[in-house]
Design a protein around this motif. Structure first.
Motif, short mmCIF file in Angstrom:
data_model
loop_
_atom_site.label_atom_id
_atom_site.label_comp_id
_atom_site.label_asym_id
_atom_site.label_seq_id
_atom_site.Cartn_x
_atom_site.Cartn_y
_atom_site.Cartn_z
N ILE A 118 -34.19 -28.38 45.65
CA ILE A 118 -33.92 -27.06 45.09
C ILE A 118 -33.26 -26.18 46.13
O ILE A 118 -33.70 -26.09 47.27
N ARG A 119 -32.15 -25.55 45.75
CA ARG A 119 -31.51 -24.53 46.57
C ARG A 119 -31.53 -23.24 45.78
O ARG A 119 -30.93 -23.14 44.70
N LYS A 120 -32.20 -22.24 46.31
CA LYS A 120 -32.43 -21.01 45.57
C LYS A 120 -31.13 -20.35 45.11
O LYS A 120 -31.07 -19.77 44.03
N VAL A 121 -30.09 -20.44 45.92
CA VAL A 121 -28.84 -19.76 45.57
C VAL A 121 -28.20 -20.37 44.33
O VAL A 121 -27.41 -19.71 43.64
N PHE A 122 -28.53 -21.61 43.99
CA PHE A 122 -27.96 -22.27 42.83
C PHE A 122 -28.88 -22.24 41.62
O PHE A 122 -28.57 -22.85 40.59
N VAL A 123 -30.02 -21.57 41.73
CA VAL A 123 -31.01 -21.57 40.65
C VAL A 123 -31.26 -20.15 40.18
O VAL A 123 -31.66 -19.29 40.96
N SER A 124 -31.04 -19.91 38.89
CA SER A 124 -31.38 -18.62 38.32
C SER A 124 -32.88 -18.57 38.07
O SER A 124 -33.43 -19.48 37.45
N PRO A 125 -33.56 -17.54 38.56
CA PRO A 125 -35.01 -17.45 38.32
C PRO A 125 -35.36 -17.30 36.85
O PRO A 125 -36.50 -17.48 36.46
N GLY A 126 -34.36 -16.99 36.00
CA GLY A 126 -34.62 -16.85 34.58
C GLY A 126 -34.32 -18.11 33.78
O GLY A 126 -34.55 -18.14 32.57
N ASP A 127 -33.80 -19.15 34.42
CA ASP A 127 -33.44 -20.38 33.72
C ASP A 127 -34.70 -21.07 33.19
O ASP A 127 -35.50 -21.59 33.97
N PRO A 128 -34.91 -21.10 31.87
CA PRO A 128 -36.15 -21.67 31.34
C PRO A 128 -36.18 -23.19 31.35
O PRO A 128 -37.24 -23.78 31.17
N THR A 129 -35.03 -23.83 31.57
CA THR A 129 -34.97 -25.28 31.42
C THR A 129 -35.36 -26.03 32.69
O THR A 129 -35.57 -27.24 32.64
N LEU A 130 -35.44 -25.35 33.81
CA LEU A 130 -35.85 -26.04 35.03
C LEU A 130 -37.31 -26.43 34.97
O LEU A 130 -37.75 -27.31 35.71
N ASN A 131 -38.09 -25.81 34.10
CA ASN A 131 -39.49 -26.15 33.95
C ASN A 131 -39.75 -27.06 32.77
O ASN A 131 -40.87 -27.47 32.54
N SER A 132 -38.70 -27.37 32.02
CA SER A 132 -38.89 -28.16 30.81
C SER A 132 -38.23 -29.53 30.88
O SER A 132 -38.23 -30.25 29.90
N ALA A 133 -37.68 -29.87 32.04
CA ALA A 133 -37.02 -31.16 32.16
C ALA A 133 -37.22 -31.69 33.58
O ALA A 133 -37.30 -30.94 34.53
N GLU A 134 -37.29 -32.98 33.67
CA GLU A 134 -37.41 -33.63 34.98
C GLU A 134 -36.03 -33.68 35.63
O GLU A 134 -35.11 -34.29 35.08
N PRO A 135 -35.83 -33.04 36.78
CA PRO A 135 -34.49 -33.02 37.38
C PRO A 135 -34.09 -34.39 37.90
O PRO A 135 -34.94 -35.18 38.30
N PRO A 136 -32.82 -34.71 37.88
CA PRO A 136 -32.34 -35.95 38.47
C PRO A 136 -32.39 -35.86 39.99
O PRO A 136 -32.75 -34.83 40.55
N LEU A 137 -32.03 -36.95 40.64
CA LEU A 137 -32.05 -36.97 42.10
C LEU A 137 -30.81 -36.28 42.63
O LEU A 137 -29.94 -36.89 43.26
N SER A 138 -30.71 -35.01 42.40
CA SER A 138 -29.59 -34.22 42.88
C SER A 138 -30.05 -32.78 42.94
O SER A 138 -31.21 -32.48 42.69
N THR A 139 -29.16 -31.88 43.29
CA THR A 139 -29.52 -30.47 43.39
C THR A 139 -29.21 -29.77 42.07
O THR A 139 -28.06 -29.64 41.68
N PRO A 140 -30.23 -29.30 41.35
CA PRO A 140 -29.99 -28.65 40.06
C PRO A 140 -29.29 -27.32 40.23
O PRO A 140 -29.39 -26.66 41.27
N ALA A 141 -28.56 -26.90 39.20
CA ALA A 141 -27.82 -25.65 39.26
C ALA A 141 -27.95 -24.91 37.94
O ALA A 141 -27.94 -25.52 36.87
N SER A 142 -28.07 -23.60 38.04
CA SER A 142 -28.12 -22.73 36.86
C SER A 142 -26.83 -21.94 36.71
O SER A 142 -26.81 -20.93 36.00
N TYR A 143 -25.76 -22.40 37.35
CA TYR A 143 -24.48 -21.71 37.30
C TYR A 143 -23.37 -22.73 37.08
O TYR A 143 -23.49 -23.89 37.48
N GLY A 144 -22.30 -22.29 36.44
CA GLY A 144 -21.17 -23.16 36.20
C GLY A 144 -19.89 -22.54 36.73
O GLY A 144 -19.60 -21.37 36.47
#
Length: 307
Positions: A118-144
């Protein structure tokens, strides 16, 4: 003869009244507290976009251009090893946010030594899907990142004829969405959807395909079903429309309705959006589709109304 002094007491009715008053006050305060929390979360997300914008500017100042995006459908982990080998322009073949990591304060100065997580700069604290899915072996992002504006590696000085203030650089988007547009028939849900994770460098499966991941991007022609801008000459000049009529972005979609073809936001106020001049604004949910997609292009000459 001793007389007892009478002490004032509290009746049951008075206790009930006092408790009712406290309950009413709490009921009045809770919406205000929740509103403050939502505002704080949205400001944090906007601050993340600000940092991404600064990284764009630093990349441009250092390399004389912005990172190029090649619309490659499959982004493999060995792209990191290509970068380590010093091959020409390695950031043309990696995820859209990966090339910006060395230019973000507090992040590694070389992508070859980055660690997944997890890198905080790439994660929106309001993204509801980070808690509802198992992340892959990579750095998740809430921005496009706006791939349509970065395909030819433009520079900030002369690469934006439409103007930096009129061109979208990046927006929020859910980490977890679906590769195909959701059907309205619940019985067909399992046939119409496939899981998609938005991350900076999806890991391949056994066949080398990023089956469970996609780049943290939007307006990316490398993906099936992705909505992209289409420009044509109208009677009053160039007009840009979405490739899927009427689509802009999703506001507070439920998980099963989060469609990877467009960006998403958890905020009812609208879509937090980074422009190439470094400013961040919230786009109204009612924004005209021609205005939104006109702002996605960087050199088509559209005249945008107030947005």
């Amino acid at each position: 003869m001793t007389t007892r002094s009478s002490r004032p007491g509290v009746s049951l009715i008075e206790v009930i009244v006092a408790m009712a008053i406290v309950a009413i006050l709490i009921g009045l305060l809770l919406p205000a507290i929740q509103s403050v929390r939502r505002t704080a979360v949205r400001l944090q997300s906007c601050n993340n976009l600000k940092q991404i914008g600064l990284a764009f500017q630093q990349h441009d100042a250092t390399k004389g251009r912005l990172p190029g995006m090649d619309n490659a459908l499959v982004v493999r982990t060995y792209d990191l090893r290509l970068a380590a080998a010093g091959l020409p322009d390695p950031d043309a073949d990696i995820g859209p946010l990966l090339a910006l990591i060395p230019f973000i304060e507090g992040e590694p100065q070389s992508v070859t030594h980055m660690d997944y997580g997890i890198r905080k700069v790439f994660v929106s604290p309001g993204d509801p899907t980070l808690n509802s899915a198992e992340p892959p072996l990579s750095t998740p992002a809430s921005y496009g990142v706006n791939v349509a504006a970065l395909e030819t590696k433009p520079n900030l000085t002369s690469g934006f004829p439409d103007g930096l203030t009129n061109t979208i650089a990046a927006t929020e988007r859910y980490f977890h969405s679906f590769m195909r547009q959701p059907t309205r028939d619940p019985s067909l849900l399992s046939l119409s959807l496939s899981c998609s994770y938005s991350s900076i460098s999806p890991d391949p499966d056994a066949q080398g395909n990023a089956a469970h991941g996609r780049r943290a991007s939007f307006a990316d022609r490398g993906y099936y079903g992705e909505v992209v801008p289409v420009t044509y000459n109208g009677p009053n000049g160039p007009v840009t429309r979405p490739s899927v009529p009427g689509q802009t972005f999703q506001v507070q979609p439920k998980l099963q309705s989060a469609w990877s073809g467009v960006p998403q936001t958890p905020f009812a106020a609208g879509l937090p959006t980074l422009l190439f001049d470094g400013s961040v604004r919230t786009l109204s949910p009612g924004i005209d589709a021609a205005v939104f997609w006109g702002a996605v292009t960087r050199d088509k000459g559209e005249v945008l109304t107030d947005w």
